[in-house]
Scaffold this motif. Structure first.
Motif, PDB file in Angstrom:
ATOM      1  N   LEU B  83      41.172  -4.731   2.131  1.00  0.00           N
ATOM      2  CA  LEU B  83      39.824  -4.518   1.605  1.00  0.00           C
ATOM      3  C   LEU B  83      38.780  -4.495   2.722  1.00  0.00           C
ATOM      4  N   ASP B  84      39.056  -5.223   3.845  1.00  0.00           N
ATOM      5  CA  ASP B  84      38.096  -5.252   4.962  1.00  0.00           C
ATOM      6  C   ASP B  84      37.967  -3.879   5.620  1.00  0.00           C
ATOM      7  N   VAL B  85      39.114  -3.221   5.850  1.00  0.00           N
ATOM      8  CA  VAL B  85      39.081  -1.875   6.445  1.00  0.00           C
ATOM      9  C   VAL B  85      38.353  -0.913   5.514  1.00  0.00           C
ATOM     10  N   LEU B  86      38.631  -1.057   4.213  1.00  0.00           N
ATOM     11  CA  LEU B  86      38.005  -0.162   3.244  1.00  0.00           C
ATOM     12  C   LEU B  86      36.500  -0.397   3.189  1.00  0.00           C
ATOM     13  N   ALA B  87      36.078  -1.659   3.351  1.00  0.00           N
ATOM     14  CA  ALA B  87      34.643  -1.957   3.330  1.00  0.00           C
ATOM     15  C   ALA B  87      33.961  -1.324   4.536  1.00  0.00           C
ATOM     16  N   ALA B  88      34.625  -1.371   5.703  1.00  0.00           N
ATOM     17  CA  ALA B  88      34.017  -0.857   6.937  1.00  0.00           C
ATOM     18  C   ALA B  88      34.017   0.676   6.977  1.00  0.00           C
ATOM     19  N   HIS B  89      35.118   1.306   6.519  1.00  0.00           N
ATOM     20  CA  HIS B  89      35.250   2.756   6.680  1.00  0.00           C
ATOM     21  C   HIS B  89      35.447   3.481   5.349  1.00  0.00           C
ATOM     22  N   GLY B  90      35.145   2.770   4.242  1.00  0.00           N
ATOM     23  CA  GLY B  90      35.433   3.321   2.911  1.00  0.00           C
ATOM     24  C   GLY B  90      34.848   4.696   2.669  1.00  0.00           C
ATOM     25  N   ALA B  91      33.552   4.865   2.964  1.00  0.00           N
ATOM     26  CA  ALA B  91      32.878   6.132   2.651  1.00  0.00           C
ATOM     27  C   ALA B  91      33.540   7.295   3.395  1.00  0.00           C
ATOM     28  N   GLY B  92      33.794   7.092   4.694  1.00  0.00           N
ATOM     29  CA  GLY B  92      34.410   8.147   5.499  1.00  0.00           C
ATOM     30  C   GLY B  92      35.810   8.466   5.026  1.00  0.00           C
ATOM     31  N   LEU B  93      36.583   7.414   4.683  1.00  0.00           N
ATOM     32  CA  LEU B  93      37.961   7.637   4.238  1.00  0.00           C
ATOM     33  C   LEU B  93      37.985   8.391   2.909  1.00  0.00           C
ATOM     34  N   VAL B  94      37.122   7.990   1.975  1.00  0.00           N
ATOM     35  CA  VAL B  94      37.087   8.678   0.681  1.00  0.00           C
ATOM     36  C   VAL B  94      36.669  10.137   0.887  1.00  0.00           C
ATOM     37  N   ALA B  95      35.663  10.369   1.752  1.00  0.00           N
ATOM     38  CA  ALA B  95      35.240  11.751   2.044  1.00  0.00           C
ATOM     39  C   ALA B  95      36.416  12.549   2.606  1.00  0.00           C
ATOM     40  N   ALA B  96      37.138  11.960   3.577  1.00  0.00           N
ATOM     41  CA  ALA B  96      38.273  12.651   4.194  1.00  0.00           C
ATOM     42  C   ALA B  96      39.339  12.980   3.146  1.00  0.00           C
ATOM     43  N   LEU B  97      39.642  12.011   2.272  1.00  0.00           N
ATOM     44  CA  LEU B  97      40.689  12.226   1.274  1.00  0.00           C
ATOM     45  C   LEU B  97      40.285  13.294   0.262  1.00  0.00           C
ATOM     46  N   VAL B  98      39.046  13.211  -0.233  1.00  0.00           N
ATOM     47  CA  VAL B  98      38.604  14.159  -1.262  1.00  0.00           C
ATOM     48  C   VAL B  98      38.549  15.575  -0.684  1.00  0.00           C
ATOM     49  N   VAL B  99      37.905  15.734   0.483  1.00  0.00           N
ATOM     50  CA  VAL B  99      37.786  17.067   1.093  1.00  0.00           C
ATOM     51  C   VAL B  99      39.175  17.617   1.416  1.00  0.00           C
ATOM     52  N   SER B 100      40.009  16.805   2.061  1.00  0.00           N
ATOM     53  CA  SER B 100      41.317  17.265   2.498  1.00  0.00           C
ATOM     54  C   SER B 100      42.208  17.629   1.312  1.00  0.00           C
ATOM     55  N   THR B 101      42.187  16.805   0.248  1.00  0.00           N
ATOM     56  CA  THR B 101      43.026  17.096  -0.913  1.00  0.00           C
ATOM     57  C   THR B 101      42.578  18.398  -1.576  1.00  0.00           C
ATOM     58  N   PHE B 102      41.254  18.563  -1.698  1.00  0.00           N
ATOM     59  CA  PHE B 102      40.691  19.788  -2.288  1.00  0.00           C
ATOM     60  C   PHE B 102      41.132  21.021  -1.489  1.00  0.00           C
ATOM     61  N   VAL B 103      40.896  20.972  -0.168  1.00  0.00           N
ATOM     62  CA  VAL B 103      41.216  22.116   0.703  1.00  0.00           C
ATOM     63  C   VAL B 103      42.718  22.406   0.665  1.00  0.00           C
ATOM     64  N   THR B 104      43.538  21.333   0.722  1.00  0.00           N
ATOM     65  CA  THR B 104      44.990  21.518   0.725  1.00  0.00           C
ATOM     66  C   THR B 104      45.465  22.165  -0.576  1.00  0.00           C
ATOM     67  N   LEU B 105      44.935  21.702  -1.714  1.00  0.00           N
ATOM     68  CA  LEU B 105      45.323  22.283  -3.006  1.00  0.00           C
ATOM     69  C   LEU B 105      44.988  23.776  -3.044  1.00  0.00           C
ATOM     70  N   VAL B 106      43.764  24.116  -2.624  1.00  0.00           N
ATOM     71  CA  VAL B 106      43.327  25.516  -2.699  1.00  0.00           C
ATOM     72  C   VAL B 106      44.154  26.390  -1.743  1.00  0.00           C
ATOM     73  N   VAL B 107      44.261  25.942  -0.482  1.00  0.00           N
ATOM     74  CA  VAL B 107      44.990  26.735   0.526  1.00  0.00           C
ATOM     75  C   VAL B 107      46.444  26.935   0.104  1.00  0.00           C
ATOM     76  N   THR B 108      47.087  25.880  -0.411  1.00  0.00           N
ATOM     77  CA  THR B 108      48.504  25.972  -0.778  1.00  0.00           C
ATOM     78  C   THR B 108      48.699  26.923  -1.962  1.00  0.00           C
TER      79      THR B 108
END
Lengths: 240, 135
Positions: B83-108
């Motif tokens: 939870l500590d890592v998520l508190a420190a970098h949560g916003a960036g990680l969620v942004a990375a996951l959402v953008v990357s999953t979206f792009v990967t789904l579309v490209v594939t």
């Protein structure tokens, strides 16, 4: 708490039985809720179950290793379930062989996209190297992703969480996204979600259509293979 | 059912032994999946000689796959340890996951459909052959 109740708790909280029942109970309840809401993508059974179990651990002050002692029996079944993916694959072998060329193309393009796009966005947020490594295999099934991270010097536990979140995000996104793109090919829809969101995406695909589920399962297996081979090279190029 | 479970676990064991024994970077269960495919092919060849061979394999395997989501819960609950890592970098990680999953789904999905049209292995061709489609 009386002494007797306390010693009962001490006993129960240390045996696998209690945490197995909690895991299964949370899942059965979450799955029923998901059913009631017509398998709405936002009612993701994994997300709801994890939240429920985490809440139980937090209120009872139980540590994760103690919980995992019980839950590991469920965790173990991930291996046999991966093997069992051969069954729908074999059943649909003719459709699969026919789609061999598009599958290989989508696999390579998709696999590299999944790694590069995740790391590129994280770099914008200026994250430490160990987090970038742990993030890179996020589209791969948990046991494989954790193994990759460990070899490259990341944090396997963080990878497990990011893998889970990727699965949930993909399975929430896929149906509305594919409908918006007017994709009617169940093979392509399934393959995309299996590649981007591994087993949780595959579970979602099986809920929607069995052919989509089959292709999702194949994509998950192949992407585990390709990512394990490609990721060290791509990462060296991305973050040096 | 017990025979089917034994076959599935045996395949996983073979996969793990090959992967670890040869030091391949391939996950054992993925090789186990290939082993089970071989067994399923053999079963259909031998069906006339040995009736009832591996009869329950399909139902046992599908039972495992029907509740695939359940199997991810124990590893995922590990979130409570980070939870500590998520508190420190949560916003960036969620942004990375959402953008990357979206792009990967579309490209594939776009790559799959485009190459499928170019190579003439479209869904319509599969439908005409009358294969696939299970209720």
């Amino acid at each position: 708490m009386s002494d007797q109740a306390f010693s009962l708790w001490v006993y129960l909280s240390q045996t696998p039985l209690l945490w197995l029942v909690v895991t299964l109970g949370a899942y059965v309840t979450a799955d029923r809720i998901s059913q009631v809401f017509g398998r709405h993508p936002l009612c993701n059974p994994v997300l709801m179950s994890v939240a429920a179990v985490a809440l139980v651990l937090w209120t009872t002050g139980t540590s994760y290793p103690v919980y995992f002692e019980g839950a590991k029996f469920v965790h173990f079944l991930l291996g046999p379930a991966t093997v069992a993916l051969a069954i729908p694959l074999y059943e649909n072998r003719r459709v699969v062989l026919r789609a061999l060329v598009p599958m290989v193309a989508a696999l390579i393009v998709g696999s590299v996209t999944a790694i590069v796009s995740a790391v590129a966005v994280a770099q914008v947020f200026d994250m430490p190297r160990s987090i970038l490594i742990s993030l890179a295999p996020k589209s791969v099934t948990a046991p494989v992703g954790m193994a990759i991270t460990e070899t490259l010097g990341g944090d396997p536990a963080l990878t497990a969480i990011l893998v889970m979140l990727t699965g949930v995000i993909g399975s929430i996104m896929v149906t509305p996204l594919m409908n918006a793109l007017r994709m009617k090919d169940w093979r392509a829809r399934g393959f995309a979600v299996g590649l981007a969101s591994h087993g949780i995406g595959t579970a979602r695909a099986f809920q929607v259509h069995s052919l989509a589920g089959t292709f999702a399962g194949i994509a998950m297996g192949l992407n585990a293979l390709v990512t394990a081979l490609l990721l060290p090279l791509v990462l060296a190029w991305l973050i040096g | 059912m017990i025979i089917s479970l034994t076959i599935i676990l045996f395949c996983q064991l073979v996969g793990e032994v090959i992967a670890r024994g040869l030091g391949w970077p391939v996950p054992g269960p993925v090789l186990g999946m290939l082993a089970l495919l071989t067994i399923l092919g053999l079963r259909d060849r031998l069906k006339e000689k040995v009736p009832g061979l591996g009869r329950t394999l399909d139902s046992t395997g599908k039972g495992l796959l029907a509740h695939l989501s359940l199997l991810f819960i124990p590893a995922s609950v590990g979130v409570v340890q980070r939870l500590d890592v998520l508190a420190a970098h949560g916003a960036g990680l969620v942004a990375a996951l959402v953008v990357s999953t979206f792009v990967t789904l579309v490209v594939t999905v776009v790559t799959f459909v485009a190459v499928s049209r170019l190579s003439g292995s479209s869904m319509a061709a599969a439908d005409e052959a009358g294969v696939g489609e299970k209720p």
